[in-house]
Scaffold this active site. Structure first.
Site, PDB file in Angstrom:
ATOM      1  N   GLU A   5       0.827  -1.212   0.000  1.00 33.59           N
ATOM      2  CA  GLU A   5       0.000   0.000   0.000  1.00 33.59           C
ATOM      3  C   GLU A   5       0.862   1.262   0.000  1.00 33.59           C
ATOM      4  OE1 GLU A   5      -3.182   0.523  -0.385  1.00 33.59           O
ATOM      5  OE2 GLU A   5      -3.983  -1.494  -0.210  1.00 33.59           O
ATOM      6  N   GLU A  32      -7.930   0.809  -9.558  1.00 34.87           N
ATOM      7  CA  GLU A  32      -8.486   1.684 -10.601  1.00 34.87           C
ATOM      8  C   GLU A  32      -9.558   2.644 -10.087  1.00 34.87           C
ATOM      9  OE1 GLU A  32     -10.129  -0.800 -13.652  1.00 34.87           O
ATOM     10  OE2 GLU A  32     -11.772  -1.480 -12.375  1.00 34.87           O
ATOM     11  N   PRO A  41     -15.642  -1.286  17.591  1.00 38.48           N
ATOM     12  CA  PRO A  41     -16.032  -2.593  18.143  1.00 38.48           C
ATOM     13  C   PRO A  41     -17.524  -2.739  18.404  1.00 38.48           C
ATOM     14  CG  PRO A  41     -14.834  -1.276  19.773  1.00 38.48           C
ATOM     15  CD  PRO A  41     -14.713  -0.563  18.462  1.00 38.48           C
TER      16      PRO A  41
END
Lengths: 184, 184
Positions: free
Chosen positions: B92, B140, B114
């Protein structure tokens, strides 16, 4: 400049429950192409970093069905319709811990999961705590155990992943920062 | 002691998309009563606090459809099936910023919401950054603008709510804490 914006072409509500609503949106991307966005709508929440006169952090142990486990968190709760965050903080603190407080200061607000949800959490610092004799009750589907931790104990809980959620890890780190700044 | 546990009596999948799955669960509460839980399942994510040799924090400006606004965040992304968080962080970082890094250190992991979601974010510290000549491309449907900020600028962004999400606010506070500890 806001060339990154995505335009909604179509929006469909898939589910609307007690806590969240799920929408699927068809969007136009900045390059003109299309994509689908999965969006969870949430009313927003507050969390309360409540520190006692003995410098203990008030936490609640709570089973979280989404995680299938019990974790320890600072008190928190959903905003009711039209409710001011500061009033919600006062209410949730009393319901979950039995404490009322003299002062509430907004420390920060953050979106928890901007990739798919609009949930925002407002984190307050509560000081001047006193136990109320007949505090407001928890929601009927809420069950918590109260814990009062020193900062060192809270840091240990983070290490052991008993404390394991964004708002509580933020709050513990906030107190570490205040301690470091004071010691300078 | 785990008297807080909630037992699943029935679970229904309402929606399964590209990012999230929504389940409604009927549960048995600790007192034997019943309740419904709205649960969003998410594959988990990583976030990368990448600091350049010039002590700048690498951030990405991104439009978040759930919020209907553009915010500035540390690079982040979803885990692919079976992907190790550290590999996802490396991928990433390269896709979103064009940087590769020498070292990645796990700072913390936290559940973002949570109360209704199982999303976990693993936050890494990346150091030894160099720009790659032909970095891997973004998905994309992803569009981001790169920004490199000093810690003071990042703190200003938090104040102005340009930085507005849990992982990035945690990351900025993490660096403030390191600075305060070093100055001691």
């Amino acid at each position: 400049m806001n060339s990154l914006e995505e335009k909604t072409l179509h929006s469909e509500e898939i589910f609307s429950g007690k806590i969240i609503t799920l929408e699927i949106q068809d969007v136009e991307l900045p390059n003109g192409k299309r994509a689908k966005r999965e969006i969870v709508k949430h009313p927003g929440a507050v969390a309360i970093l409540a520190v006692t006169d003995e410098n203990k952090i008030v936490m609640v142990e709570q089973y979280r069905k989404a995680l299938e486990k019990t974790i320890v968190e600072i008190p928190a709760g959903k905003l009711e319709k039209g409710e001011e965050p500061v009033n919600c903080a006062r209410r949730e603190l009393e319901e979950e811990t039995g404490y009322v407080c003299e002062s509430l200061e907004l420390l920060t607000s953050f979106y928890t999961s901007p990739g798919f949800a609009d949930e925002i959490v407002h984190v307050f610092l509560a000081k001047g705590l006193t136990k109320k004799e007949n505090p407001a009750a928890l929601d009927e589907d809420e069950f918590v155990n109260l814990e009062e931790l020193t900062l060192a104990e809270a840091q240990q809980y983070v290490k052991e992943q008993k404390v394991y959620d964004a708002k509580t890890i933020y709050a513990v780190q906030y107190l570490q920062l205040q301690e470091a700044l004071t010691a300078k």
